[in-house]
Design a protein around this motif. Structure first.
Motif, mmCIF file in Angstrom:
data_model
loop_
_atom_site.group_PDB
_atom_site.id
_atom_site.type_symbol
_atom_site.label_atom_id
_atom_site.label_comp_id
_atom_site.label_asym_id
_atom_site.label_seq_id
_atom_site.Cartn_x
_atom_site.Cartn_y
_atom_site.Cartn_z
ATOM 1 N N VAL A 2 20.441 -3.914 64.883
ATOM 2 C CA VAL A 2 21.640 -3.985 64.642
ATOM 3 C C VAL A 2 21.645 -4.911 63.259
ATOM 4 C CG1 VAL A 2 24.201 -4.790 64.801
ATOM 5 C CG2 VAL A 2 22.841 -3.749 66.615
ATOM 6 N N GLU A 3 21.102 -6.520 62.664
ATOM 7 C CA GLU A 3 21.778 -6.875 61.536
ATOM 8 C C GLU A 3 20.577 -6.448 60.783
ATOM 9 O OE1 GLU A 3 23.677 -9.835 61.530
ATOM 10 O OE2 GLU A 3 24.369 -9.423 63.153
ATOM 11 N N LYS A 4 19.676 -6.050 61.131
ATOM 12 C CA LYS A 4 18.974 -5.347 59.924
ATOM 13 C C LYS A 4 19.652 -4.190 59.123
ATOM 14 C CE LYS A 4 14.252 -4.034 59.041
ATOM 15 N NZ LYS A 4 12.984 -3.476 59.315
ATOM 16 N N LYS A 5 19.815 -3.348 59.519
ATOM 17 C CA LYS A 5 20.630 -2.225 59.783
ATOM 18 C C LYS A 5 21.753 -2.590 58.803
ATOM 19 C CE LYS A 5 18.874 0.505 62.806
ATOM 20 N NZ LYS A 5 19.925 2.037 64.365
ATOM 21 N N LYS A 6 22.664 -3.752 59.187
ATOM 22 C CA LYS A 6 23.888 -3.875 58.177
ATOM 23 C C LYS A 6 23.475 -4.525 57.205
ATOM 24 C CE LYS A 6 26.767 -5.553 62.442
ATOM 25 N NZ LYS A 6 27.645 -7.247 62.622
ATOM 26 N N ARG A 7 22.487 -5.043 56.869
ATOM 27 C CA ARG A 7 21.574 -5.645 55.904
ATOM 28 C C ARG A 7 20.785 -4.543 54.866
ATOM 29 N NH1 ARG A 7 19.489 -10.379 59.027
ATOM 30 N NH2 ARG A 7 17.545 -8.848 59.212
ATOM 31 N N ASP A 8 20.892 -3.530 55.172
ATOM 32 C CA ASP A 8 20.279 -2.428 54.244
ATOM 33 C C ASP A 8 21.646 -1.006 54.258
ATOM 34 O OD1 ASP A 8 17.869 -2.899 55.302
ATOM 35 O OD2 ASP A 8 17.712 -1.248 56.978
ATOM 36 N N ILE A 9 22.721 -1.471 54.709
ATOM 37 C CA ILE A 9 23.617 -0.283 54.312
ATOM 38 C C ILE A 9 24.418 -1.431 53.256
ATOM 39 C CG2 ILE A 9 26.343 -0.078 54.643
ATOM 40 C CD1 ILE A 9 25.332 0.378 57.860
ATOM 41 N N VAL A 10 24.443 -3.373 53.409
ATOM 42 C CA VAL A 10 25.640 -3.733 52.278
ATOM 43 C C VAL A 10 24.393 -3.653 51.104
ATOM 44 C CG1 VAL A 10 27.202 -4.971 53.577
ATOM 45 C CG2 VAL A 10 25.570 -5.493 53.171
#
Length: 235
Positions: A225-233
């Motif tokens: 989840v944290e990795k996907k958040k960083r990819d989005i922003v």
């Protein structure tokens, strides 16, 4: 708040009337000083106070007195042996000015120690100026003694201490008691097996290296989840 007024008593509780001079002080000049229960609202308030608050306060004072009694009246003021030294006569205070004699058999008396016997060395009874607590296993009574030697007959002190520590003498190991024993140390066969397992474990580590345990599913999920958040922003 005082007692109920005489007028209120006459109006509420009887058909008779009491002359006012018994209430207003006659010529004392206190005619304007009235009791609080001249009004119905105040009657209800102080009626509740007399019905609930005062009895509760009385019970509180009684419980406090009983607590002080139990806390202070266990101290021994005097103790003597009989001729055979198998019975002791103990004198303890039973009131503010009273003293009562209690009789105990010596083989029923034991020093009170905590469940963790290894904590005995930290107790007050092990200090020179501490308090020694003796319990009777028959009557469940407790007695408190000053531990300072100046309060004792030194010719009898050591014998008394010895006789009241039959169950706890040399109690330094929680696995070894006077009655029950728990095997806490490995025997020769178990010790050899543990040494063999240690050698095999060291050989496996030197051959294959340290094993890395897999992460739990929850940790993997939150990392994803944290990795996907960083990819989005875009961080």
């Amino acid at each position: 708040d005082g007692v109920p007024s005489l007028q209120w008593l006459a109006d509420k509780w009887g058909w008779w009337d009491i002359p006012r001079q018994f209430q207003d002080g006659s010529n004392w000049g206190v005619e304007e000083i009235r009791y609080c229960d001249d009004h119905e609202l105040m009657n209800m308030q102080y009626g509740g106070k007399r019905a609930f608050a005062r009895p509760a306060h009385t019970m509180y004072v009684f419980q406090l007195y009983w607590l002080l009694k139990l806390a202070n009246f266990q101290y021994v003021s005097k103790m003597v042996y009989n001729k055979e030294k198998d019975i002791v006569f103990v004198y303890k205070p039973t009131g503010f000015w009273n003293e009562q004699e209690f009789v105990y058999e010596m083989h029923h008396l034991e020093q009170v120690i905590p469940y963790q016997v290894t904590a005995r060395k930290h107790m007050s009874s092990q200090k020179e100026d501490g308090i020694l607590t003796i319990g009777c296993m028959n009557t469940k009574d407790h007695m408190k003694f000053y531990n300072e030697k100046k309060y004792w007959n030194l010719d009898e002190r050591e014998d008394f201490m010895h006789q009241t520590s039959n169950l706890w003498r040399n109690a330094v190991d929680k696995y070894q008691g006077s009655i029950f024993h728990v095997v806490s140390k490995a025997d020769e066969e178990e010790a050899l097996m543990q040494m063999k397992v240690d050698r095999e474990m060291e050989a496996a580590i030197s051959k294959h290296g340290l094993a890395t345990p897999s992460k739990p599913h929850e940790e993997i999920f939150y990392e994803t989840v944290e990795k996907k958040k960083r990819d989005i922003v875009g961080v």
